[in-house]
Design a protein around this motif. Structure first.
Motif, PDB file in Angstrom:
ATOM      1  N   UNK A 288     -33.228 -20.906  48.974  1.00 51.21           N
ATOM      2  CA  UNK A 288     -33.739 -22.156  49.538  1.00 51.21           C
ATOM      3  C   UNK A 288     -33.111 -23.300  48.753  1.00 51.21           C
ATOM      4  N   UNK A 289     -32.565 -24.270  49.466  1.00 51.68           N
ATOM      5  CA  UNK A 289     -32.018 -25.463  48.836  1.00 51.68           C
ATOM      6  C   UNK A 289     -32.902 -26.634  49.230  1.00 51.68           C
ATOM      7  N   UNK A 290     -33.556 -27.223  48.239  1.00 54.55           N
ATOM      8  CA  UNK A 290     -34.501 -28.309  48.498  1.00 54.55           C
ATOM      9  C   UNK A 290     -33.777 -29.617  48.758  1.00 54.55           C
ATOM     10  N   UNK A 291     -34.389 -30.471  49.559  1.00 54.55           N
ATOM     11  CA  UNK A 291     -33.856 -31.799  49.787  1.00 54.55           C
ATOM     12  C   UNK A 291     -33.935 -32.613  48.501  1.00 54.55           C
ATOM     13  N   UNK A 292     -32.915 -33.428  48.262  1.00 55.55           N
ATOM     14  CA  UNK A 292     -32.941 -34.308  47.104  1.00 55.55           C
ATOM     15  C   UNK A 292     -32.465 -33.684  45.818  1.00 55.55           C
ATOM     16  N   UNK A 293     -32.063 -32.412  45.842  1.00 50.90           N
ATOM     17  CA  UNK A 293     -31.537 -31.773  44.639  1.00 50.90           C
ATOM     18  C   UNK A 293     -30.032 -32.010  44.551  1.00 50.90           C
ATOM     19  N   UNK A 294     -29.455 -31.617  43.446  1.00 49.84           N
ATOM     20  CA  UNK A 294     -28.017 -31.777  43.283  1.00 49.84           C
ATOM     21  C   UNK A 294     -27.292 -30.902  44.308  1.00 49.84           C
ATOM     22  N   UNK A 295     -26.099 -31.287  44.714  1.00 53.96           N
ATOM     23  CA  UNK A 295     -25.383 -30.535  45.746  1.00 53.96           C
ATOM     24  C   UNK A 295     -25.177 -29.073  45.344  1.00 53.96           C
ATOM     25  N   UNK A 296     -25.399 -28.195  46.296  1.00 55.98           N
ATOM     26  CA  UNK A 296     -25.186 -26.767  46.057  1.00 55.98           C
ATOM     27  C   UNK A 296     -23.756 -26.395  46.422  1.00 55.98           C
ATOM     28  N   UNK A 297     -23.245 -25.383  45.757  1.00 52.21           N
ATOM     29  CA  UNK A 297     -21.929 -24.835  46.076  1.00 52.21           C
ATOM     30  C   UNK A 297     -22.165 -23.580  46.928  1.00 52.21           C
ATOM     31  N   UNK A 298     -22.071 -23.767  48.229  1.00 57.31           N
ATOM     32  CA  UNK A 298     -22.472 -22.722  49.152  1.00 57.31           C
ATOM     33  C   UNK A 298     -21.527 -21.525  49.107  1.00 57.31           C
TER      34      UNK A 298
END
Length: 227
Positions: free
Chosen positions: A43-53
């Protein structure tokens, strides 16, 4: 006698502290055995640092759920870019809509339908039932919460074209008994230990809420599928 008792208490405290430190360190990297749960994701939350998918995919994620911010939160102008980046990395993508028991369903579904495209390739949407109405001002009755939730479920399903998954927190379930009153697949939450608080089988399990990976500067929530 007093000196020995003091030493025993100090030793017990030291052991407890050491265990807590080990558990904290172990949970930074712990994931359920892929032999038992072949399908895993995040899960990637809104407002977090960019994820490296691409990195998420490389470390074993098959899917990712992108969590929207709540209706009272700031807009998420980067949502479309996050959705596109996750798909470009070869991940299946779903959306998590947080449920705010203090607000009506219409304002919550409007945010979802405005941001999330009608796309049959998306995974079933999830509604996160974590917060209860205990701190709502003005107060909201349990009956009103349950009524608005049912309306929200119907509205999101109409937009998505598929049944929602209920991401059901333990406190919310204890108060509303949603697992047995709403016939939808369940997503339960408990670090490390298999969850059993819903009283029936679950589909998704958030097994580690603070997984440290190369895919993000911040810890991410790791999820597995039970088939």
């Amino acid at each position: 006698m007093g000196r020995w008792l003091f030493r025993l208490v100090a030793l017990a405290a030291l052991i407890a502290l050491g265990f807590a430190a080990w558990l904290w360190w172990d949970m930074r990297s712990w994931r359920p055995d892929p032999a038992l749960y072949p399908e895993q994701g995040a899960v990637i939350a809104s407002g977090t640092s960019p994820a490296r998918y691409e990195t998420l995919n490389a470390i074993g994620a098959d899917f990712v759920y992108l969590a929207l911010s709540g209706p009272g939160g700031a807009p998420d102008p980067g949502f479309a870019a996050r959705l596109g980046a996750a798909r470009d990395a070869g991940l299946e993508v779903g959306i998590v809509q947080p449920f705010d028991p203090c607000l009506g369903a219409d304002i919550q579904s409007a945010r979802f339908t405005r941001m999330v495209p009608r796309d049959g390739d998306l995974l079933p949407p999830a509604i996160a039932l974590i917060r209860t109405a205990a701190d709502c001002n003005p107060a909201v009755s349990d009956a009103a919460v349950e009524s608005e939730l049912l309306t929200l479920v119907n509205q999101i399903e109409m937009h998505a074209g598929k049944p929602v998954i209920l991401k059901l927190g333990q406190e919310f379930e204890a108060r509303h008994r949603t697992a047995n009153s709403t016939a939808r697949d369940l997503w339960l939450v408990r670090d490390r230990a298999r969850p059993d608080y819903a009283g029936r089988p679950w589909l998704l399990w958030s097994a580690n809420s603070q997984l440290v990976t190369e895919a993000s500067e911040e810890p991410i929530e790791w999820v597995v599928v039970q088939r």
